[in-house]
Design an enzyme around this catalytic site. Structure first.
Site, mmCIF file in Angstrom:
data_model
loop_
_atom_site.group_PDB
_atom_site.id
_atom_site.type_symbol
_atom_site.label_atom_id
_atom_site.label_comp_id
_atom_site.label_asym_id
_atom_site.label_seq_id
_atom_site.Cartn_x
_atom_site.Cartn_y
_atom_site.Cartn_z
ATOM 1 N N SER A 270 -10.138 10.920 -40.128
ATOM 2 C CA SER A 270 -10.999 10.047 -40.819
ATOM 3 C C SER A 270 -10.390 9.009 -41.617
ATOM 4 C CB SER A 270 -11.850 10.938 -41.834
ATOM 5 O OG SER A 270 -12.974 10.093 -42.300
ATOM 6 N N ASP A 364 -20.095 12.131 -33.568
ATOM 7 C CA ASP A 364 -19.644 11.919 -35.142
ATOM 8 C C ASP A 364 -20.801 11.142 -35.692
ATOM 9 O OD1 ASP A 364 -18.402 11.276 -37.241
ATOM 10 O OD2 ASP A 364 -16.524 10.190 -36.359
ATOM 11 N N HIS A 398 -17.795 14.877 -36.694
ATOM 12 C CA HIS A 398 -16.803 14.209 -37.430
ATOM 13 C C HIS A 398 -15.568 15.279 -37.689
ATOM 14 C CE1 HIS A 398 -15.025 10.965 -39.738
ATOM 15 N NE2 HIS A 398 -14.849 11.984 -40.633
#
Length: 459
Positions: A270, A364, A398
């Site tokens: 991320s 995601d 994610h």
């Protein structure tokens, strides 16, 4: 390298210490590791009692009646006391035996042939709590129970066992790091070094997350879990990040006597992913970079390095959406990095000295990870560089963790304090985590150690 779409199969049982030879038959499973309750049923685990978190465990039951219906139940408490539970219904075979490698679940928290389903299907009793490991020096204790019948109410308890799942493999050393400005934890494999080095960065939740680094060290890497805000005397907020801090961490690794030079690898998830892209693009001594659902532009806050400033990708929090379940989704808040007003935020990854591996969850819901990976590929090709390896996982969200962590479709964000939707379908996401973990090790072994990983995923 190109884009690979992977639909991982069910992972066969593999115990890292198992000697070569034919597959273990149910009659050859290790000694019983259960407590019998009032009858001869026995719950058997292989390996018995204890193993690493990223290692599969074989679960079998003996001493049942032929074709007996039973319910298997798993539970654990995290360090804060939060309870996670899963259950599945099974039927014993004609010999009164049950092996989760061969018997499909007939319903419950999951269905079908899922030998590790009782782990990846764990759900919090309190909604929106994500299972993470805060102190890697202690194991998670998974309680396993076998109950009679398939009724809505728990049947008679037949037997139980406990599986302690460690985050520090035997011999792995943990060294707290407080050197200069760097705040981190270094994990060193057992045996004599030097070892290939990796710096591990998490995302916008901040703090010091050690569980991925500690597990990766068990596979032969010296791994530095690096905090960069919301930890000890580091900044409380993610504002005006300076790349010199991360450069100091790289230098620390390269100067460590047990880290194999002349370069190291990076692993980022991320926000930690775009920081790793910036590190690989501007800093020396980096030859392999793995990004898990990362952006190709600098995000959230400006990035400073010497006399340069990379502005953040333009975002619009007014475009936050709320799902039917009341969760926030940030997919539409991020503007297109290719738009002219965002060009300065794009990270010049063509300056990097080593290859890239992009791990992409195609569901995601945080941002457009697949699109960002394609931008990276096109940019590298336009500059005459090798295309990155891109592995895309369908129905995967994610938060791609190491194997057997329950997929986090939605949880309360550590900084925002709000419930955020991350996407993914549990079964597909869990299989992606197993495969991605092996892909990461293979990539680092190849580019940092000059050898293939000893584990191979059957596709």
């Amino acid at each position: 390298m190109g884009v690979v779409l992977r639909v991982p199969p069910s992972t066969p049982f593999k115990h890292r210490a198992k000697p070569p030879g034919p597959p273990t038959d149910s009659g050859e499973l290790s000694r019983p590791s259960s407590t019998q309750v009032g009858m001869a049923a026995t719950l058997i685990l292989e390996p018995a009692g204890r193993c690493c978190w990223d290692e599969p465990v074989r679960i079998a039951v003996r001493g049942l009646a032929p074709e007996q219906r039973v319910t298997l139940r798993a539970s654990l408490h995290d360090e804060k006391g939060a309870l996670f539970r899963a259950h599945a219904r099974y039927r014993a075979d004609a010999r009164g035996e049950l092996d989760l490698e061969r018997a499909p679940a007939l319903g419950g928290s999951f269905a079908g042939l899922e030998p590790m389903g009782l782990l990846w299907a764990l759900e919090p009793k309190k909604a929106l709590v994500r299972l993470v490991k805060r102190d890697v020096r202690t194991p998670f204790a998974v309680e396993l129970e076998v109950l009679d019948g398939h009724g809505p109410e728990p049947g008679r308890l037949l037997c139980r066992a406990q599986n302690k799942r460690d985050f520090l493999q035997l011999g792995v050393r943990r060294e707290p790091v407080r050197a200069g400005r760097v705040r981190a934890a270094l994990f060193l494999p057992p045996g004599k070094g030097p070892f290939p080095g990796v710096i591990d960065l998490f995302g916008s939740g901040g703090g010091l997350c050690e569980y991925r680094a500690s597990l990766l060290a068990g596979h032969g890497f010296a791994v530095l879990a690096l905090a960069y805000f919301r930890f000890e005397d580091l900044p409380a907020d993610l504002n005006d990040v300076h790349l010199e801090y991360f450069e100091e961490a790289v230098d620390l690794m390269l100067q460590h006597p047990e880290v194999k030079g002349p370069s190291i690898g990076l692993l980022g998830f991320s926000k930690g992913g775009d920081l790793c892209l910036s590190m690989a693009s501007f800093l020396k001594g980096i030859t392999a970079t793995v990004l898990i659902n990362a952006c190709v532009a600098n995000t959230i806050t400006p990035l400073h390095y010497k006399d340069m400033i990379i502005p953040k990708l333009v975002d619009d929090l007014g475009k936050v959406k709320i799902t039917k379940s009341g969760f926030l989704t940030f997919m539409d808040t991020w503007s297109n990095p290719l738009e002219e007003h965002n060009h300065q935020s794009l990270i010049p990854l063509e300056k990097a000295q080593g290859p890239f591996l992009f791990i992409v969850g195609m569901d995601d819901q945080n941002w457009k990870s697949e699109f960002y990976a394609q931008i990276a590929s096109e940019r590298l090709q336009a500059h005459g560089k090798e295309r990155p390896q891109i592995i895309c996982y369908p129905e995967t969200g994610h938060c791609i963790d190491p194997p057997y962590f329950p997929p986090s479709r939605a949880s309360v964000h550590a900084v925002l304090g709000e419930a955020v939707f991350y996407g993914g379908e549990p079964k597909a996401h869990s299989k992606a985590q197993v495969d991605a973990w092996q892909q990461i090790q293979t990539f680092f072994h190849k580019h940092l150690n000059g050898k293939k990983c000893v584990k191979h995923c059957k596709i």
